[in-house]
Scaffold this active site. Structure first.
Site, PDB file in Angstrom:
ATOM      1  N   TYR A 146       5.501  37.897 -43.533  1.00 26.16           N
ATOM      2  CA  TYR A 146       4.360  37.308 -44.034  1.00 26.16           C
ATOM      3  C   TYR A 146       3.598  37.815 -45.275  1.00 26.16           C
ATOM      4  O   TYR A 146       3.327  37.249 -46.481  1.00 26.16           O
ATOM      5  CB  TYR A 146       3.471  37.085 -42.932  1.00 26.16           C
ATOM      6  CG  TYR A 146       2.258  36.353 -42.979  1.00 26.16           C
ATOM      7  CD1 TYR A 146       2.235  35.144 -43.192  1.00 26.16           C
ATOM      8  CD2 TYR A 146       0.986  36.986 -42.815  1.00 26.16           C
ATOM      9  CE1 TYR A 146       0.943  34.281 -43.330  1.00 26.16           C
ATOM     10  CE2 TYR A 146      -0.214  36.191 -43.218  1.00 26.16           C
ATOM     11  CZ  TYR A 146       0.049  35.050 -43.261  1.00 26.16           C
ATOM     12  OH  TYR A 146      -1.439  34.190 -43.052  1.00 26.16           O
ATOM     13  N   GLU A 148       4.291  39.835 -47.720  1.00 28.06           N
ATOM     14  CA  GLU A 148       4.939  40.051 -48.785  1.00 28.06           C
ATOM     15  C   GLU A 148       5.324  38.649 -49.288  1.00 28.06           C
ATOM     16  O   GLU A 148       5.246  38.399 -50.579  1.00 28.06           O
ATOM     17  CB  GLU A 148       6.479  40.857 -49.038  1.00 28.06           C
ATOM     18  CG  GLU A 148       6.158  42.394 -48.665  1.00 28.06           C
ATOM     19  CD  GLU A 148       5.454  43.196 -49.455  1.00 28.06           C
ATOM     20  OE1 GLU A 148       4.924  42.440 -50.509  1.00 28.06           O
ATOM     21  OE2 GLU A 148       5.445  44.435 -49.336  1.00 28.06           O
ATOM     22  N   ASP A 207      -5.761  50.103 -27.408  1.00 27.32           N
ATOM     23  CA  ASP A 207      -7.032  50.456 -26.707  1.00 27.32           C
ATOM     24  C   ASP A 207      -8.421  49.699 -26.993  1.00 27.32           C
ATOM     25  O   ASP A 207      -9.193  49.777 -26.505  1.00 27.32           O
ATOM     26  CB  ASP A 207      -7.399  51.984 -26.824  1.00 27.32           C
ATOM     27  CG  ASP A 207      -8.062  52.094 -28.315  1.00 27.32           C
ATOM     28  OD1 ASP A 207      -7.988  51.206 -28.959  1.00 27.32           O
ATOM     29  OD2 ASP A 207      -8.318  53.434 -28.642  1.00 27.32           O
ATOM     30  N   GLY A 208      -8.022  48.596 -27.789  1.00 26.13           N
ATOM     31  CA  GLY A 208      -8.900  47.511 -28.440  1.00 26.13           C
ATOM     32  C   GLY A 208      -9.813  48.023 -29.166  1.00 26.13           C
ATOM     33  O   GLY A 208     -10.913  47.503 -29.591  1.00 26.13           O
ATOM     34  N   GLN A 210      -9.317  48.663 -32.423  1.00 27.31           N
ATOM     35  CA  GLN A 210      -8.810  48.061 -33.669  1.00 27.31           C
ATOM     36  C   GLN A 210      -9.901  46.882 -33.843  1.00 27.31           C
ATOM     37  O   GLN A 210     -10.460  46.104 -32.921  1.00 27.31           O
ATOM     38  CB  GLN A 210      -7.611  47.383 -33.941  1.00 27.31           C
ATOM     39  CG  GLN A 210      -7.286  46.466 -33.128  1.00 27.31           C
ATOM     40  CD  GLN A 210      -6.562  46.465 -31.761  1.00 27.31           C
ATOM     41  OE1 GLN A 210      -7.319  47.442 -31.040  1.00 27.31           O
ATOM     42  NE2 GLN A 210      -5.870  45.740 -31.122  1.00 27.31           N
ATOM     43  N   ARG A 212     -11.595  43.452 -36.174  1.00 23.09           N
ATOM     44  CA  ARG A 212     -11.223  42.163 -36.886  1.00 23.09           C
ATOM     45  C   ARG A 212     -12.664  41.498 -37.241  1.00 23.09           C
ATOM     46  O   ARG A 212     -13.387  41.746 -36.467  1.00 23.09           O
ATOM     47  CB  ARG A 212     -10.544  41.103 -36.088  1.00 23.09           C
ATOM     48  CG  ARG A 212      -8.961  41.685 -36.053  1.00 23.09           C
ATOM     49  CD  ARG A 212      -8.326  41.868 -37.341  1.00 23.09           C
ATOM     50  NE  ARG A 212      -6.747  42.048 -36.981  1.00 23.09           N
ATOM     51  CZ  ARG A 212      -6.355  43.278 -36.806  1.00 23.09           C
ATOM     52  NH1 ARG A 212      -7.056  44.419 -37.012  1.00 23.09           N
ATOM     53  NH2 ARG A 212      -4.965  43.484 -36.987  1.00 23.09           N
ATOM     54  N   PRO A 273      -2.823  46.291 -38.204  1.00 20.51           N
ATOM     55  CA  PRO A 273      -4.030  46.751 -39.111  1.00 20.51           C
ATOM     56  C   PRO A 273      -5.012  47.453 -38.047  1.00 20.51           C
ATOM     57  O   PRO A 273      -5.560  46.860 -37.058  1.00 20.51           O
ATOM     58  CB  PRO A 273      -4.501  45.647 -39.933  1.00 20.51           C
ATOM     59  CG  PRO A 273      -3.249  44.881 -40.071  1.00 20.51           C
ATOM     60  CD  PRO A 273      -2.543  44.956 -38.843  1.00 20.51           C
TER      61      PRO A 273
HETATM   62  P1  NAD Z   1      -1.028  26.806 -39.190  1.00 24.77           P
HETATM   63  O1  NAD Z   1       0.082  27.235 -38.502  1.00 24.77           O
HETATM   64  O2  NAD Z   1      -1.777  25.761 -37.944  1.00 24.77           O
HETATM   65  O3  NAD Z   1      -0.620  25.723 -40.108  1.00 24.77           O
HETATM   66  C1  NAD Z   1       0.317  25.966 -41.189  1.00 24.77           C
HETATM   67  C2  NAD Z   1       0.881  24.517 -41.171  1.00 24.77           C
HETATM   68  O4  NAD Z   1       2.034  24.554 -42.430  1.00 24.77           O
HETATM   69  C3  NAD Z   1       1.497  23.910 -40.222  1.00 24.77           C
HETATM   70  O5  NAD Z   1       1.001  22.563 -39.961  1.00 24.77           O
HETATM   71  C4  NAD Z   1       3.007  23.921 -40.242  1.00 24.77           C
HETATM   72  O6  NAD Z   1       3.879  22.812 -39.734  1.00 24.77           O
HETATM   73  C5  NAD Z   1       3.157  23.840 -41.953  1.00 24.77           C
HETATM   74  N1  NAD Z   1       4.394  24.236 -42.619  1.00 24.77           N
HETATM   75  C6  NAD Z   1       4.621  25.481 -42.478  1.00 24.77           C
HETATM   76  N2  NAD Z   1       5.943  25.705 -43.106  1.00 24.77           N
HETATM   77  C7  NAD Z   1       6.359  24.453 -43.764  1.00 24.77           C
HETATM   78  C8  NAD Z   1       7.183  23.765 -44.761  1.00 24.77           C
HETATM   79  N3  NAD Z   1       8.059  24.634 -45.232  1.00 24.77           N
HETATM   80  N4  NAD Z   1       6.657  22.711 -45.204  1.00 24.77           N
HETATM   81  C9  NAD Z   1       5.847  21.680 -44.869  1.00 24.77           C
HETATM   82  N5  NAD Z   1       4.953  22.231 -43.913  1.00 24.77           N
HETATM   83  C10 NAD Z   1       4.822  23.715 -43.551  1.00 24.77           C
HETATM   84  O7  NAD Z   1      -1.781  27.940 -39.701  1.00 24.77           O
HETATM   85  P2  NAD Z   1      -3.350  27.805 -40.191  1.00 24.77           P
HETATM   86  O8  NAD Z   1      -3.999  29.104 -39.473  1.00 24.77           O
HETATM   87  O9  NAD Z   1      -3.984  26.617 -40.416  1.00 24.77           O
HETATM   88  O10 NAD Z   1      -2.901  28.474 -41.990  1.00 24.77           O
HETATM   89  C11 NAD Z   1      -2.973  27.904 -42.989  1.00 24.77           C
HETATM   90  C12 NAD Z   1      -2.753  28.729 -44.019  1.00 24.77           C
HETATM   91  O11 NAD Z   1      -4.035  29.525 -44.218  1.00 24.77           O
HETATM   92  C13 NAD Z   1      -1.548  29.478 -44.091  1.00 24.77           C
HETATM   93  O12 NAD Z   1      -1.192  29.599 -45.551  1.00 24.77           O
HETATM   94  C14 NAD Z   1      -2.090  30.978 -43.560  1.00 24.77           C
HETATM   95  O13 NAD Z   1      -1.247  31.943 -44.185  1.00 24.77           O
HETATM   96  C15 NAD Z   1      -3.456  30.733 -44.203  1.00 24.77           C
HETATM   97  N6  NAD Z   1      -4.398  32.154 -43.490  1.00 24.77           N
HETATM   98  C16 NAD Z   1      -4.806  31.425 -42.220  1.00 24.77           C
HETATM   99  C17 NAD Z   1      -5.565  32.411 -41.472  1.00 24.77           C
HETATM  100  C18 NAD Z   1      -6.272  31.984 -40.198  1.00 24.77           C
HETATM  101  O14 NAD Z   1      -6.812  32.748 -39.628  1.00 24.77           O
HETATM  102  N7  NAD Z   1      -6.051  31.001 -39.703  1.00 24.77           N
HETATM  103  C19 NAD Z   1      -5.768  33.700 -42.112  1.00 24.77           C
HETATM  104  C20 NAD Z   1      -5.230  33.902 -43.358  1.00 24.77           C
HETATM  105  C21 NAD Z   1      -4.560  33.191 -44.075  1.00 24.77           C
HETATM  106  N1  UDP Z   2      -4.456  40.901 -30.057  1.00 19.64           N
HETATM  107  C1  UDP Z   2      -4.945  41.402 -28.422  1.00 19.64           C
HETATM  108  N2  UDP Z   2      -4.304  40.828 -27.749  1.00 19.64           N
HETATM  109  C2  UDP Z   2      -3.848  39.548 -28.040  1.00 19.64           C
HETATM  110  C3  UDP Z   2      -3.445  39.111 -29.161  1.00 19.64           C
HETATM  111  C4  UDP Z   2      -3.834  39.970 -30.255  1.00 19.64           C
HETATM  112  O1  UDP Z   2      -5.374  42.679 -28.510  1.00 19.64           O
HETATM  113  O2  UDP Z   2      -3.593  38.525 -26.815  1.00 19.64           O
HETATM  114  C5  UDP Z   2      -5.063  41.769 -31.288  1.00 19.64           C
HETATM  115  C6  UDP Z   2      -3.903  42.310 -32.225  1.00 19.64           C
HETATM  116  O3  UDP Z   2      -3.419  43.485 -31.890  1.00 19.64           O
HETATM  117  C7  UDP Z   2      -4.724  42.575 -33.392  1.00 19.64           C
HETATM  118  C8  UDP Z   2      -6.329  41.460 -33.335  1.00 19.64           C
HETATM  119  O4  UDP Z   2      -5.907  41.059 -31.863  1.00 19.64           O
HETATM  120  O5  UDP Z   2      -5.374  43.836 -33.585  1.00 19.64           O
HETATM  121  C9  UDP Z   2      -5.810  40.345 -34.056  1.00 19.64           C
HETATM  122  O6  UDP Z   2      -4.679  39.695 -33.924  1.00 19.64           O
HETATM  123  P1  UDP Z   2      -4.056  38.135 -34.306  1.00 19.64           P
HETATM  124  O7  UDP Z   2      -2.702  38.004 -33.947  1.00 19.64           O
HETATM  125  O8  UDP Z   2      -5.153  37.105 -33.986  1.00 19.64           O
HETATM  126  O9  UDP Z   2      -4.352  38.164 -35.917  1.00 19.64           O
HETATM  127  P2  UDP Z   2      -4.137  39.661 -37.150  1.00 19.64           P
HETATM  128  O10 UDP Z   2      -5.339  39.913 -37.434  1.00 19.64           O
HETATM  129  O11 UDP Z   2      -3.264  40.638 -36.312  1.00 19.64           O
HETATM  130  O12 UDP Z   2      -3.020  38.622 -38.073  1.00 19.64           O
END
Ligand code: NAD
Ligand code: UDP
Length: 318
Positions: A146, A148, A207-208, A210, A212, A273
């Site tokens: 993810y 990279e 230990d919780g 970390q 966010r 992280p």
């Molecule tokens: P999500 O999984 O709900 O949505 C991703 C969507 O992309 C899905 O509907 C999936 O079916 C579609 N998809 C995946 N591969 C595909 C492909 N090859 N062709 C067409 N569609 C495809 O996730 P999300 O939380 O809504 O994330 C959306 C975007 O935001 C992503 O790019 C993610 O990396 C980025 N992002 C989200 C968060 C967050 O906290 N939600 C944080 C950082 C970045």
């Molecule tokens: N986490 C947790 N319990 C869970 C799911 C996640 O303690 O049931 C922690 C996870 O290890 C991380 C943080 O919550 O430290 C956020 O995790 P998440 O998967 O939501 O997103 P990330 O920020 O790691 O991409």
């Protein structure tokens, strides 16, 4: 002619909310999604909306949905559990999918917006994280599929800007939550909400201690819309700067759900992280943006959705 936007990943959590905001802003919207982690039901409320269509397609193959004025490229598995399951698909959509989304923008002279991530900063040695920080990422660890892919997709975006003059934007999203998140994508908010509603122990990893910083979805998408309308070509952090330990997050969920669940400590995943908080000075100055919804309020706004999702899962199991 009315403005037309393409949203890749439009059936996902953030993509579906972005489709709503674009429609509210007067756009015609075409969502392209292969439903790998998204759901048709996230768009069910748009069934009778003539300005909206969903095209079911994998964007790792070349595609063309006709003239658009803006391409919003959000397609990618996003939760650590999803990208661990779909590692190769994640690398492909971040690379091939990004090329195809950019080619679509270039072919129609459209603007382009990509959803990048705080994961670009990895397990950060700088805190809070500014956009100028280059990150601390393990290129071969389990999260690398993810991290990279996203770093590469930022590089391709900047290359299309430099070499092909595509007008691009890059948002770096920090942990965002709210209605339409998948109940079982393993992210911390859906896990804790589901466990608290069911009366099961909340699974805190490590230990919780970390941290966010959690942003409610309406704040996040407001940031997207402002960035999309700005002229800023370089990455902008959009996230909530209020930082919580995961244990504090668990306690906030227990309070909002009014649950008597306990807490169970499970092993910390590799390369998790230790801390994460966006420096949002740039978004404040450039976009006049800052989040309005604090964690407890956002969890309350999400509660009905998670209760319904848990009830549906229980009903489906019987
Ligand atoms: P999500 O999984 O709900 O949505 C991703 C969507 O992309 C899905 O509907 C999936 O079916 C579609 N998809 C995946 N591969 C595909 C492909 N090859 N062709 C067409 N569609 C495809 O996730 P999300 O939380 O809504 O994330 C959306 C975007 O935001 C992503 O790019 C993610 O990396 C980025 N992002 C989200 C968060 C967050 O906290 N939600 C944080 C950082 C970045
Ligand atoms: N986490 C947790 N319990 C869970 C799911 C996640 O303690 O049931 C922690 C996870 O290890 C991380 C943080 O919550 O430290 C956020 O995790 P998440 O998967 O939501 O997103 P990330 O920020 O790691 O991409």
């Amino acid at each position: 002619m009315s403005k037309r936007a393409l949203v890749t990943g439009g059936a996902g959590f953030l993509g579906s909310h972005l489709c709503d905001s674009l429609l509210a802003d007067g756009w015609n919207v075409v969502a392209v999604d292969n439903l790998l982690t998204g759901k048709r039901s996230n768009l069910a409320h748009l069934r009778n909306e003539p300005r909206f269509e969903l095209v079911e397609k994998d964007i790792c193959e070349p595609f063309d949905v006709g003239r658009v004025d803006y391409v919003f490229h959000l397609a990618s598995p996003a939760s650590p559990v999803d990208y661990a399951t779909y590692g190769v698909e994640t690398l492909k959509v971040g690379s091939l999918g990004t090329f195809h989304a950019l080619d679509h923008a270039r072919a129609y002279g459209a603007k382009y917006f990509i959803s990048s991530t705080s994961e670009c900063y990895g397990d950060p040695l700088e805190h809070p994280q500014k956009e100028t920080y280059w990150g601390n990422v393990n290129p071969i660890g389990p999260r690398s599929v993810y991290d990279e892919a996203k770093r590469f997709s930022e590089a391709v975006t900047m290359a299309y800007r430099r070499y092909y003059k595509v007008d691009t934007r890059i948002v770096r999203i920090f942990n965002t939550y709210g209605p339409r998140m998948q109940l079982n994508d393993g992210r911390v908010v859906p896990n804790f909400m589901k466990q608290a509603i069911r009366g099961e122990d909340l699974t805190v990893y490590g230990d919780g201690s970390q941290t966010r910083s959690f942003c409610y979805v309406s704040d996040e998408v407001d940031g997207f819309m402002r960035l999309a309308k700005s002229d800023e070509p370089l990455p902008v952090n959009i996230g909530n700067p209020n930082e919580f330990t995961i244990l504090e997050c668990a306690k906030a969920v227990l309070k909002v759900v009014d649950s008597t669940s306990g807490i169970r400590y499970d092993p910390l995943p590799q390369d998790d992280p230790k801390q994460r908080r966006p420096d949002i000075s740039k978004a404040r100055q450039l976009l006049g943006w800052e989040p309005k919804i604090d964690l407890e309020t956002g969890l309350r706004l999400s509660l009905d959705y998670f209760r319904k999702a848990v009830a549906e899962e229980v009903a489906a199991a019987h």
